[in-house]
Design a protein around this motif. Sequence first.
Motif, PDB file in Angstrom:
ATOM      1  N   TYR A 257       3.396   2.222  -4.953  1.00  0.00           N
ATOM      2  CA  TYR A 257       3.901   3.026  -6.067  1.00  0.00           C
ATOM      3  C   TYR A 257       5.245   2.505  -6.559  1.00  0.00           C
ATOM      4  O   TYR A 257       5.451   2.278  -7.734  1.00  0.00           O
ATOM      5  N   ARG A 258       6.141   2.312  -5.625  1.00  0.00           N
ATOM      6  CA  ARG A 258       7.521   1.984  -5.980  1.00  0.00           C
ATOM      7  C   ARG A 258       7.640   0.568  -6.558  1.00  0.00           C
ATOM      8  O   ARG A 258       8.351   0.339  -7.522  1.00  0.00           O
ATOM      9  N   ARG A 259       6.901  -0.360  -5.970  1.00  0.00           N
ATOM     10  CA  ARG A 259       7.087  -1.751  -6.353  1.00  0.00           C
ATOM     11  C   ARG A 259       6.140  -2.202  -7.456  1.00  0.00           C
ATOM     12  O   ARG A 259       6.423  -3.194  -8.115  1.00  0.00           O
ATOM     13  N   VAL A 260       5.026  -1.514  -7.608  1.00  0.00           N
ATOM     14  CA  VAL A 260       4.032  -2.005  -8.565  1.00  0.00           C
ATOM     15  C   VAL A 260       3.618  -0.957  -9.604  1.00  0.00           C
ATOM     16  O   VAL A 260       3.741  -1.195 -10.804  1.00  0.00           O
ATOM     17  N   ILE A 261       3.160   0.193  -9.141  1.00  0.00           N
ATOM     18  CA  ILE A 261       2.586   1.153 -10.080  1.00  0.00           C
ATOM     19  C   ILE A 261       3.627   1.649 -11.076  1.00  0.00           C
ATOM     20  O   ILE A 261       3.416   1.618 -12.292  1.00  0.00           O
ATOM     21  N   ILE A 262       4.767   2.089 -10.587  1.00  0.00           N
ATOM     22  CA  ILE A 262       5.801   2.596 -11.486  1.00  0.00           C
ATOM     23  C   ILE A 262       6.321   1.497 -12.424  1.00  0.00           C
ATOM     24  O   ILE A 262       6.346   1.688 -13.648  1.00  0.00           O
ATOM     25  N   PRO A 263       6.710   0.319 -11.899  1.00  0.00           N
ATOM     26  CA  PRO A 263       7.156  -0.714 -12.841  1.00  0.00           C
ATOM     27  C   PRO A 263       6.092  -1.101 -13.860  1.00  0.00           C
ATOM     28  O   PRO A 263       6.405  -1.301 -15.033  1.00  0.00           O
ATOM     29  N   ALA A 264       4.829  -1.169 -13.424  1.00  0.00           N
ATOM     30  CA  ALA A 264       3.778  -1.574 -14.358  1.00  0.00           C
ATOM     31  C   ALA A 264       3.608  -0.527 -15.456  1.00  0.00           C
ATOM     32  O   ALA A 264       3.274  -0.849 -16.586  1.00  0.00           O
ATOM     33  N   ALA A 265       3.859   0.742 -15.113  1.00  0.00           N
ATOM     34  CA  ALA A 265       3.665   1.817 -16.081  1.00  0.00           C
ATOM     35  C   ALA A 265       4.926   2.088 -16.892  1.00  0.00           C
ATOM     36  O   ALA A 265       4.906   2.886 -17.825  1.00  0.00           O
ATOM     37  N   LEU A 266       6.018   1.435 -16.547  1.00  0.00           N
ATOM     38  CA  LEU A 266       7.313   1.793 -17.123  1.00  0.00           C
ATOM     39  C   LEU A 266       7.386   1.781 -18.655  1.00  0.00           C
ATOM     40  O   LEU A 266       7.938   2.714 -19.234  1.00  0.00           O
ATOM     41  N   PRO A 267       6.836   0.758 -19.321  1.00  0.00           N
ATOM     42  CA  PRO A 267       6.925   0.810 -20.780  1.00  0.00           C
ATOM     43  C   PRO A 267       6.360   2.109 -21.349  1.00  0.00           C
ATOM     44  O   PRO A 267       6.960   2.722 -22.232  1.00  0.00           O
ATOM     45  N   GLY A 268       5.233   2.554 -20.832  1.00  0.00           N
ATOM     46  CA  GLY A 268       4.637   3.809 -21.289  1.00  0.00           C
ATOM     47  C   GLY A 268       5.467   5.017 -20.893  1.00  0.00           C
ATOM     48  O   GLY A 268       5.631   5.959 -21.675  1.00  0.00           O
TER      49      GLY A 268
ATOM     50  N   SER B 110       0.858  -1.185   0.000  1.00  0.00           N
ATOM     51  CA  SER B 110       0.000   0.000   0.000  1.00  0.00           C
ATOM     52  C   SER B 110       0.895   1.236   0.000  1.00  0.00           C
ATOM     53  O   SER B 110       2.100   1.146   0.201  1.00  0.00           O
ATOM     54  N   GLY B 111       0.276   2.379  -0.250  1.00  0.00           N
ATOM     55  CA  GLY B 111       0.988   3.660  -0.182  1.00  0.00           C
ATOM     56  C   GLY B 111       2.222   3.704  -1.066  1.00  0.00           C
ATOM     57  O   GLY B 111       2.190   3.328  -2.232  1.00  0.00           O
ATOM     58  N   LEU B 112       3.323   4.181  -0.492  1.00  0.00           N
ATOM     59  CA  LEU B 112       4.549   4.373  -1.255  1.00  0.00           C
ATOM     60  C   LEU B 112       5.090   3.076  -1.837  1.00  0.00           C
ATOM     61  O   LEU B 112       5.564   3.039  -2.967  1.00  0.00           O
ATOM     62  N   LYS B 113       5.000   2.015  -1.035  1.00  0.00           N
ATOM     63  CA  LYS B 113       5.496   0.718  -1.507  1.00  0.00           C
ATOM     64  C   LYS B 113       4.744   0.281  -2.752  1.00  0.00           C
ATOM     65  O   LYS B 113       5.326  -0.271  -3.674  1.00  0.00           O
TER      66      LYS B 113
END
Lengths: 279, 237
Positions: free
Chosen positions: B148-159, B143-146
């Motif tokens: 973002y750091r572990r899931v949201i950013i990597p999942a969005a990385l190709p874009g 949840s929260g920052l984790k």
Amino acid sequence: MSLVIQEVSKKFITKHKETYTLDNINLTFEKGEFICLLGTSGCGKSTLLNIIAGLEKPTSGRLFLGDKEIQGVGVERAVMFQQDALFPWLNVLENVEFGMSIAGISKEEKRERALKYLKMVHLTKFQNSYIHELSGGMRQRVALARALTLDSEVLLMDEPFAALDSQTKTILQQELQKIWWETKKTIIFVTHNVEEAVLLADRVIVMTANPGKVKRDIPIQLARPRRLESIDLTYIAAEVMRELKEEVEKVAKIEYDSDWSIEKDTVLYHPDSNLGIGL
Amino acid sequence: MVYKIGVDVLKLWKPYTFPSPFDVLGTLVRLIGNNTIGIAILASMKRLFIGYVLSLLIGAVLGLVIIRYKYIDQYFTQLILGLQTLPSVCWLPFAVLWYGLNEKAIIFVIAIGSTFSITMAMESSIKNIDTIYLKAARTMGASGLKLYRRVIIPAALPGIIGGMKQGWSFAWRGLMAGEMLFATKGLGQVLMIGRDLANISQVVAIMIVIIVLGLTIDHLIFGKIQANIRYRWGLDK
Ligand SMILES: Nc1ncnc2c1ncn2[C@@H]1O[C@H](COP(=O)(O)OP(=O)(O)OP(=O)(O)O)[C@@H](O)[C@H]1O
Ligand SMILES: [Mg+2]
């Protein structure tokens, strides 16, 4: 600790319409029980599972795990989805370690436990592969290993084998029975396949649609390990199938034109035609 | 050959409006020899780097803010979409008014050109993440920052990488616009000197340098990263 579902109802309100998905569900699952939620498409199985997982909030009613009320997600309730939901940016081992990383478990212990569960699903050889390099069945096994690592008390599974071919499915069903036996988890398993439900469950909960209710709660008292080919299993499956058939027909009447009807003899394993086998 | 025929036989163009490849090559060798190009590249790259890094930071923060506060989203996204289509040259008058004719103004134009690409890429690729990843991560305690750091950013990385690449090309354009107007050093300035002296060979020589540099960076850095990510994510299947 038992899982108690108390007067849970769920309404979805969207722009176009209001769907009454779950109507006053009351269920109690004992610790270590293997439950199958069985019902036709759209009867609210996934919705109920998501509510237990804490991914969805009930419109009314409460849920308890032991004496603690369920509010939101929690690692004591692991979830396995119909799609594998593995992270493509991590390799197999890192995927299995994910939950433990979040929990802040030390590197050595993480590795050890991840390998233990990968071994349980026979995938240690693929620990360094990326997800897209695996077959569908292998992915679901990784997802299973990942769901096991947090030692959660409850394992929620939403048609996890539905997309697999029947051989792979059979193998995974055997593996799951063994793992359940070894880990003594409470497993709530959603399926619309009668044989699968009877094969796996201690109790089959048959649900009806519009709105979703519990129609019957059928204990399955067959010895384990069970096999799909066994006659006892087929016999019970036929009984459950009859329960479900009424339901399918009811839904069909609503969803299709009113003259639709399923032929009376489409249930292949009618108990009376079994000539007394299994009595 | 084509050139010779064009000039001598067909008289399609005059030598002083379109230089011969030999003149260009000669000029290129001369510019490299007296180190004009080396100094210019260094100066330009330094600006580009600073401006680009700034735009990455600002663009990313802006993107995250938009994602975080959804009500900003409706109005702000439209605005940023509009700003993104505005060529970065249009910011020049602004930059000059704010900073004067100096280094800061050029860096501003570079940064502003690529910031909005990065913001938009950030916003749209995070919005389009398959929710199954978020659900799975949440049930595993993220949840929260984790999250973002572990899931949201990597999942969005190709874009996001796509946006970074686009931002980079906008940054290049901003750099040229800025340098051609008032830089004391840099590729754009050498190009302008060529124009002022009516030395068309020099202009073309610098253009070639710019193309080669742009392609090299695009391929070596962004190409590699993108290929790597696409492979890992299994997007090339
Ligand atoms: N987010 C939602 N918004 C609106 N309606 C929804 C939503 N989720 C589910 N529903 C409705 O609730 C009903 C039950 O959906 P649910 O996914 O729980 O069914 P299911 O039993 O899992 O079916 P299946 O076997 O096809 O997966 C459906 O009629 C569906 O339209
Ligand atoms: Mg479902």
